[in-house]
Design a protein around this motif. Sequence first.
Motif, PDB file in Angstrom:
ATOM      1  N   UNK A 101      34.178  22.345 -42.027  1.00  8.91           N
ATOM      2  CA  UNK A 101      34.769  21.079 -42.451  1.00  8.91           C
ATOM      3  C   UNK A 101      35.966  20.753 -41.565  1.00  8.91           C
ATOM      4  N   UNK A 102      36.358  19.515 -41.577  1.00  6.30           N
ATOM      5  CA  UNK A 102      37.481  19.071 -40.750  1.00  6.30           C
ATOM      6  C   UNK A 102      38.767  19.720 -41.249  1.00  6.30           C
ATOM      7  N   UNK A 103      39.486  20.391 -40.365  1.00 11.01           N
ATOM      8  CA  UNK A 103      40.727  21.046 -40.796  1.00 11.01           C
ATOM      9  C   UNK A 103      41.820  20.024 -41.114  1.00 11.01           C
ATOM     10  N   UNK A 104      42.688  20.396 -42.023  1.00  9.48           N
ATOM     11  CA  UNK A 104      43.818  19.550 -42.380  1.00  9.48           C
ATOM     12  C   UNK A 104      44.890  19.722 -41.303  1.00  9.48           C
ATOM     13  N   UNK A 105      45.382  18.621 -40.810  1.00  2.00           N
ATOM     14  CA  UNK A 105      46.400  18.628 -39.765  1.00  2.00           C
ATOM     15  C   UNK A 105      47.675  17.978 -40.292  1.00  2.00           C
ATOM     16  N   UNK A 106      48.777  18.242 -39.597  1.00  2.24           N
ATOM     17  CA  UNK A 106      50.035  17.592 -39.927  1.00  2.24           C
ATOM     18  C   UNK A 106      49.955  16.100 -39.636  1.00  2.24           C
ATOM     19  N   UNK A 107      50.970  15.386 -40.072  1.00  7.14           N
ATOM     20  CA  UNK A 107      50.949  13.937 -39.930  1.00  7.14           C
ATOM     21  C   UNK A 107      52.191  13.407 -39.216  1.00  7.14           C
TER      22      UNK A 107
END
Length: 177
Positions: free
Chosen positions: A114-120
Motif C-alpha cells: 500500500x502507499x506509505x504515509x508521508x509527511x506533509x
Amino acid sequence: MKYIIDGILIVEGKTDVAFLSSFIEAEFVTTNGYDINPDEIDFVSRASSTKKVIILSDSDKAGEVIRKILNEKLPNAFNALVDFTKCDKNGKHGVAECLKEEVISVLKPYFAIETPIRGKISLKDLTGLGLTGDFNSKELRRKLCKRLRLGVCNAKNMIKRINFLGITLQEIKEVIG
C-alpha cells in the motif's frame, strides 16, 4: 501505474533514475560512479533504521566495485541484481538499458503493498522558516540538511527527503532555532 518502494533505491547515475522513475516511485540516491558523496551515505544510513535500502548497480565490473563499497558502508542494504543479458542497448549493459520487466522482477520483493504515509511539509512551510526565497536560505538549508542528515539537497529534494523520513515542522524549527 507506478510500483512503490517504501525505501531508498541506490543507482549509479541520472540516466538510471530517469528510466526507473518512469515506472517506480522511490527515494533515489545516485552514486555518480565511484564518487559516492559521504553526506549521501550518511542520509542513507540514517534512513536505513526505518526504510529499506536497495542497491541496484550495473552488472559490470564498475557496478561490482560500487556495490562492494556500498555494502561495506551500509551492511543492512539489500542487493538487487539484474541479468546482464537482459540489459543491452547499443552495446551498453547498465540498469538504464534493462528491459523494464527485468527490473520489475528483481525489485518485486521490495514493492510496497500500500502507499506509505508521508509527511506533509510544503515549500510554503520552508519559505516561512527562511529556508527558501531568502538571501541566506541556501546556507540555512545546507546547515539543516547537515544536522538532519539529509544528504546533499536543493529545496525541492530537501522537502522530499523530510517528508520521506517523516520529519515534522516542529523538529525543523528546533534544529534551526
